[in-house]
Design an enzyme around this catalytic site. Structure first.
Site, mmCIF file in Angstrom:
data_model
loop_
_atom_site.group_PDB
_atom_site.id
_atom_site.type_symbol
_atom_site.label_atom_id
_atom_site.label_comp_id
_atom_site.label_asym_id
_atom_site.label_seq_id
_atom_site.Cartn_x
_atom_site.Cartn_y
_atom_site.Cartn_z
ATOM 1 N N TYR A 109 0.846 -1.193 0.000
ATOM 2 C CA TYR A 109 0.000 0.000 0.000
ATOM 3 C C TYR A 109 0.880 1.241 0.000
ATOM 4 O O TYR A 109 1.876 1.309 0.720
ATOM 5 C CB TYR A 109 -0.907 0.004 1.245
ATOM 6 C CG TYR A 109 -1.726 1.256 1.374
ATOM 7 C CD1 TYR A 109 -3.017 1.324 0.845
ATOM 8 C CD2 TYR A 109 -1.202 2.395 1.999
ATOM 9 C CE1 TYR A 109 -3.762 2.487 0.941
ATOM 10 C CE2 TYR A 109 -1.946 3.562 2.090
ATOM 11 C CZ TYR A 109 -3.230 3.603 1.562
ATOM 12 O OH TYR A 109 -3.968 4.760 1.643
ATOM 13 N N GLU A 196 -3.305 7.707 -4.167
ATOM 14 C CA GLU A 196 -3.257 6.402 -3.498
ATOM 15 C C GLU A 196 -3.004 5.298 -4.526
ATOM 16 O O GLU A 196 -3.663 5.252 -5.565
ATOM 17 C CB GLU A 196 -4.574 6.145 -2.761
ATOM 18 C CG GLU A 196 -4.560 4.857 -1.939
ATOM 19 C CD GLU A 196 -5.899 4.598 -1.250
ATOM 20 O OE1 GLU A 196 -5.940 4.532 -0.013
ATOM 21 O OE2 GLU A 196 -6.915 4.467 -1.957
#
Ligand code: GDP
Ligand code: MN
Length: 385
Positions: A109, A196
């Site tokens: 992530y 993101e």
């Protein structure tokens, strides 16, 4: 303003970030050519909507044949995709991103976000990717590295901290440094509020790769981001919200049944709190602004009434700069145009309040006026029941 994944990846590619070869299709006829152009023998088809959680809701499919890509396209184009991040109506799928399939060894992530408390951009990275990062933060915080930039600078120590949390080897660490530096440049140059990559993957060949892209641009900076502004897709927004923004009205649609028309963001929040205090639920946030004109008030009122959930409208106006009689005329104009079948509770205070109340009470029997916000909110909550 949000971007689609494919648009985010177009910008990633401009910054030389590693993304999959892909093509966007908007009709079934384009599928075969797209797959042939991309090449290879496996593809991934991804519904493009302004929401995550597509993988878990059937909005992402790994395909072994062109026929499977075509079937996915047929299934989703023009339909609405519901994920845990959308409302129950879901988001319209107007295009599909077809990509070459990546062989994944591990999912990580990575994100950059404006951190309001430190007034800096924060970078968050985790060895747990492809999942809900809030959950990782709660259950296994040691798997997350969170660092705050110093202006636009990132220190070598912080880069090392991220690479060690992600358990990267030397080659991967230098790839990661490149990803961090380029995404930070992109963040500032494009005026982003969020970037993101979930998941950022380690491919089977060991190289880092951006498999998803979520980008949010600070709407206050759009005036100097003309190229990005062109990527705006109004089909992904609540139609009432986009209609409101055309008139410079700050309108946010909510789940309740009490429509609110208020001037000033602080007063609007205070009004919503008061409704909640009396156990009611606002249908919207709406700030008509300190310089509301009759035309904008009429528009705002129409937008509120357009929401079928709204059972009562609560108007709370403080006449400071704006005159209450002008607001009242705007409301009357809106009622004349669309009619009003539901009760309207009004609290006008300040500049020309009495004149405003007189205009309203002469115009429709549906309107009742109250002297205090408490009274008005309580009445609205009772009427909504
Ligand atoms: P989201 O669910 O909306 O966040 O969509 P993503 O783009 O993150 O895709 C969801 C999941 O699909 C990812 O976490 C991957 O596990 C999987 N996925 C997406 N693209 C590929 C690919 O090229 N190869 C493989 N093997 N899996 C993929
Ligand atoms: Mn994702």
């Amino acid at each position: 303003m949000n971007l689609h994944e494919y648009q985010g990846k177009e910008i990633f590619a401009k910054y030389d970030l590693p993304v999959s070869k892909g093509k966007v299709v908007t009709s079934l006829d384009e599928v075969e050519q797209a797959c042939t152009d991309i090449g290879g023998s496996r593809w991934v088809a991804k519904a493009q909507v302004h929401a995550g959680g597509r993988g878990k809701s059937g909005g992402v499919a790994l395909c072994d044949t062109i026929e499977e890509v075509a079937n996915f396209t047929k299934k989703w184009l023009g339909k609405r995709l519901v994920t845990y991040q959308t409302d129950k109506e879901g988001q319209l799928v107007s295009c599909i991103l077809v990509e070459e399939c990546t062989n994944i060894a591990d999912e990580l992530y990575y994100s950059a976000v404006v951190d309001r408390s430190s007034r800096e951009v924060a970078i968050i990275a985790s060895s747990e990717g492809g999942v809900n990062i809030e959950k990782v933060a709660k259950e296994t915080p040691e798997k997350i590295a969170s660092i705050s930039l110093n202006g636009k600078d990132i220190s070598q120590g912080d880069i090392e901290k991220i690479c060690s949390t992600l358990k990267l080897n030397d080659t991967q660490s230098s790839q990661m440094e490149n990803i961090i530096r380029k995404t930070v440049s992109m963040f500032f140059e494009c005026d982003l509020s969020l970037l993101e990559i979930n998941p950022l993957v380690i491919k089977e060949d060991g190289n880092l790769h951006c498999l998803d892209a979520k980008i949010n641009i600070d709407s206050n900076a759009l005036f100097r981001q003309k190229e990005l502004q062109e990527m705006h897709d109004p089909t992904q927004e609540d139609p009432r919200e986009s209609e409101a923004s055309k008139y410079d009205l700050s309108y946010v649609s909510l789940d309740g049944n009490i429509g609110c028309m208020v001037n000033g963001a602080g007063l609007a929040m205070g009004t919503m709190d008061t409704i909640k205090f009396f156990k009611g639920n606002p249908a919207n946030f709406l700030d008509v602004g300190g310089t509301a004109t009759q035309e904008r008030v009429a528009k705002a009122f129409k937008i509120i009434l357009d929401d079928p959930e709204v059972k009562v409208v609560l108007v709370n106006i403080f006449g400071g700069i704006v005159r209450c009689d002008l607001i009242a005329e705007g409301i009357v104009a809106a009622i004349d145009e669309v009619g009003v079948e539901i009760p309207v509770v009004v609290r006008l205070e300040g500049n020309s309040a009495e004149k405003g109340l007189a205009i309203l009470s002469n115009s429709s029997s549906k309107i009742q006026s109250k002297n205090s916000l408490e009274d008005a909110a309580r009445t609205a909550v009772e009427l909504a029941r």
